[in-house]
Design a protein around this motif. Structure first.
Motif, mmCIF file in Angstrom:
data_model
loop_
_atom_site.group_PDB
_atom_site.id
_atom_site.type_symbol
_atom_site.label_atom_id
_atom_site.label_comp_id
_atom_site.label_asym_id
_atom_site.label_seq_id
_atom_site.Cartn_x
_atom_site.Cartn_y
_atom_site.Cartn_z
ATOM 1 N N VAL A 1 12.381 37.897 65.612
ATOM 2 C CA VAL A 1 12.442 39.435 65.025
ATOM 3 C C VAL A 1 11.160 40.942 64.597
ATOM 4 N N GLY A 2 10.260 40.723 65.655
ATOM 5 C CA GLY A 2 9.660 41.659 65.327
ATOM 6 C C GLY A 2 10.452 42.375 67.224
ATOM 7 N N PHE A 3 11.012 42.223 68.074
ATOM 8 C CA PHE A 3 11.733 42.756 68.747
ATOM 9 C C PHE A 3 12.955 43.760 67.848
ATOM 10 N N ALA A 4 13.850 42.681 66.647
ATOM 11 C CA ALA A 4 14.769 42.893 66.086
ATOM 12 C C ALA A 4 14.176 44.723 65.356
ATOM 13 N N ARG A 5 13.006 43.808 64.732
ATOM 14 C CA ARG A 5 12.321 45.263 63.496
ATOM 15 C C ARG A 5 12.216 47.085 64.482
ATOM 16 N N SER A 6 11.190 46.141 65.629
ATOM 17 C CA SER A 6 11.485 47.489 66.243
ATOM 18 C C SER A 6 12.745 48.696 67.121
ATOM 19 N N LEU A 7 13.709 47.842 67.436
ATOM 20 C CA LEU A 7 14.762 48.582 67.318
ATOM 21 C C LEU A 7 15.517 49.197 66.705
ATOM 22 N N GLY A 8 15.090 48.094 65.049
ATOM 23 C CA GLY A 8 15.656 49.335 64.171
ATOM 24 C C GLY A 8 14.709 51.024 63.815
ATOM 25 N N LEU A 9 13.822 50.152 63.968
ATOM 26 C CA LEU A 9 12.721 51.839 64.154
ATOM 27 C C LEU A 9 12.939 52.814 64.777
ATOM 28 N N ALA A 10 13.095 52.357 66.450
ATOM 29 C CA ALA A 10 13.885 53.615 66.995
ATOM 30 C C ALA A 10 15.315 53.653 66.835
ATOM 31 N N GLY B 1 25.722 58.948 63.209
ATOM 32 C CA GLY B 1 24.063 58.902 62.154
ATOM 33 C C GLY B 1 24.348 57.902 61.284
ATOM 34 N N LEU B 2 24.586 58.238 59.363
ATOM 35 C CA LEU B 2 25.692 57.593 59.272
ATOM 36 C C LEU B 2 25.748 56.161 58.840
ATOM 37 N N VAL B 3 26.473 55.509 60.477
ATOM 38 C CA VAL B 3 26.961 54.073 60.279
ATOM 39 C C VAL B 3 25.611 53.693 61.304
ATOM 40 N N MET B 4 24.551 54.490 61.402
ATOM 41 C CA MET B 4 23.812 53.714 62.767
ATOM 42 C C MET B 4 22.921 53.469 62.034
ATOM 43 N N LEU B 5 22.461 53.460 60.065
ATOM 44 C CA LEU B 5 21.813 53.712 59.686
ATOM 45 C C LEU B 5 22.025 52.279 58.686
ATOM 46 N N VAL B 6 22.892 51.729 58.983
ATOM 47 C CA VAL B 6 22.901 50.179 58.793
ATOM 48 C C VAL B 6 22.321 48.917 59.775
ATOM 49 N N PRO B 7 23.044 49.148 61.030
ATOM 50 C CA PRO B 7 21.735 48.096 61.774
ATOM 51 C C PRO B 7 20.701 48.838 61.347
ATOM 52 N N PHE C 1 18.171 45.468 61.071
ATOM 53 C CA PHE C 1 16.951 45.366 62.280
ATOM 54 C C PHE C 1 16.272 45.667 61.363
ATOM 55 N N ILE C 2 15.568 46.480 60.825
ATOM 56 C CA ILE C 2 14.427 46.225 60.141
ATOM 57 C C ILE C 2 13.705 45.536 58.903
ATOM 58 N N SER C 3 15.051 44.967 58.119
ATOM 59 C CA SER C 3 14.640 44.397 56.783
ATOM 60 C C SER C 3 14.936 42.676 57.239
ATOM 61 N N CYS D 1 21.608 48.885 70.017
ATOM 62 C CA CYS D 1 22.484 47.828 69.636
ATOM 63 C C CYS D 1 23.213 46.212 70.426
ATOM 64 N N LEU D 2 23.193 46.732 71.710
ATOM 65 C CA LEU D 2 23.870 45.674 72.619
ATOM 66 C C LEU D 2 22.956 45.174 72.989
ATOM 67 N N MET D 3 21.240 45.461 72.940
ATOM 68 C CA MET D 3 20.070 44.760 73.184
ATOM 69 C C MET D 3 20.192 43.475 71.710
ATOM 70 N N GLN D 4 20.185 43.837 71.327
ATOM 71 C CA GLN D 4 19.780 42.973 69.573
ATOM 72 C C GLN D 4 21.433 41.929 69.420
#
Length: 196
Positions: A5-14, A58-64, A68-70, A170-173
């Motif tokens: 989960v930490g990995f996904a959160r870090s990807l979301g923050l990136a 931009g806007l679409v990328m806010l969804v993942p 990921f962060i949540s 996104c491919l990594m996640q």
């Protein structure tokens, strides 16, 4: 532990700053050299109106990014299988958004800007298939907006670079989520056998 989960959160923050940078770069494309005159006169490149950076990158990328962060923050909101499905689905949405940004930015770059030349308003580089990018001495054909070729090339290259980074994240996640979905049952079996 199979689930990171930490990995996904870090990807979301990136993803968050990348998405914001895409939005800003796309907005700057709408106002060459900070002027509003050209958008009012509809003198922008036609592909600019497809909003590759504002929408896809931009806007679409806010969804993942938000998904990921949540992940794992709200245990009663996400059960394990829903968390995996949400993560994979969000990654797919991100892949589509980044591809859209990449394709639209690429088409805009190949098309070249609409600008005022000695023959009036036109697309002076349209028939070159992007070769003008390797011939900066021809960029002076565009008289107005001033330095429009440099402006567009810089911002579109930024958008392409950001879209590639978003795609990789996104491919990594997506890979992580799919591996997690496959490994999770084995992890539970190992935990059960250890507890027994």
């Amino acid at each position: 532990m199979c689930c990171s989960v930490g990995f996904a959160r870090s990807l979301g923050l990136a993803l968050l700053p990348l998405a914001l940078c895409c939005i800003v770069a796309n907005l700057l494309l709408l106002f060459p050299m900070g002027e509003t005159t050209y958008i009012k006169q509809d003198r922008l490149a036609s592909y600019t109106w497809y909003f590759g950076g504002l929408g896809g990158g931009g806007l679409v990328m806010l969804v993942p990014a938000v998904v990921f962060i949540s992940l794992g923050k709200c245990s009663f909101c996400w059960n394990e299988s829903l968390m995996m499905c949400g993560s994979v689905l969000a990654a797919v949405i991100g892949l589509v958004g980044s591809c859209y940004c990449l394709v639209i930015s690429g088409f805009t770059l190949v098309q070249g800007p609409q600008c005022f030349t000695s023959f009036g308003w036109s697309y002076p580089f349209l028939d070159q298939g992007g070769r003008y990018l390797l011939q900066p001495e021809t960029w002076s054909r565009c008289l107005q907006p001033v330095n429009i070729v440099e402006w567009n090339v810089t911002l579109l290259c930024v958008l392409i670079g950001l879209a590639v980074l978003e795609f990789i994240i996104c491919l990594m996640q997506l890979g992580s989520g799919l591996v997690n979905a496959v490994c999770r049952p084995f992890c539970y079996k190992q935990e059960y056998s250890l507890n027994a």
